[in-house]
Design an enzyme around this catalytic site. Sequence first.
Site, short mmCIF file in Angstrom:
data_model
loop_
_atom_site.label_atom_id
_atom_site.label_comp_id
_atom_site.label_asym_id
_atom_site.label_seq_id
_atom_site.Cartn_x
_atom_site.Cartn_y
_atom_site.Cartn_z
N ASP A 1 21.73 27.74 -28.62
CA ASP A 1 22.94 28.75 -27.35
C ASP A 1 23.34 29.92 -28.65
OD1 ASP A 1 25.09 29.36 -26.58
OD2 ASP A 1 26.63 27.78 -27.66
N ARG B 1 22.49 31.22 -21.73
CA ARG B 1 20.91 30.99 -21.45
C ARG B 1 20.92 30.86 -20.10
NH1 ARG B 1 21.99 25.66 -25.48
NH2 ARG B 1 23.84 26.23 -24.63
N CYS C 1 22.65 26.36 -18.80
CA CYS C 1 22.96 26.18 -20.12
C CYS C 1 24.38 25.30 -19.46
CB CYS C 1 22.80 27.44 -20.71
SG CYS C 1 24.09 28.76 -20.13
#
EC number: 3.1.3.48
Length: 173
Positions: free
Chosen positions: A72, A110, A104
Amino acid sequence: MARMNRPAPVEVSYKHMRFLITHNPTNATLSTFIEDLKKYGATTVVRVCEVTYDKTPLEKDGITVVDWPFDDGAPPPGKVVEDWLSLVKAKFCEAPGSCVAVHCVAGLGRAPVLVALALIESGMKYEDAIQFIRQKRRGAINSKQLTYLEKYRPKQRLRFKDPHTHKTRCCVM
């Protein structure tokens, strides 16, 4: 049961590529997630976070789930970038206008970075790719990821040579 306030999925379309950026579902919210995927015609889901749901119900509905988790807040590792761009090229050359979903946890870091990479590889400047995504997904892409995208050097992997004209063109046009 109180529902978490999550941003709605957003569609990002460019040159016959369609991406659906979304947050991660849970087993409790999976049916709504599948409905959203069907609404946008997404048949592939790229999951870049840890597993939070059983992918079996998606697969029963003909939706392929690919797992490429990475940290993350971080930029994607090289292997994830290579695999992502290969999937995007194959998917949109095979079926221009189809939709690939990517998620994500919150759909702000992401997942948008991977979509930005696809836009950059198909010819968009990194600044334009970020702005394009942020217009639809406010708060997307953190400062570390911005720096990564700024330094990223595209190899035009979403373009190919037309054997008849010897001109380079985007595979998804």
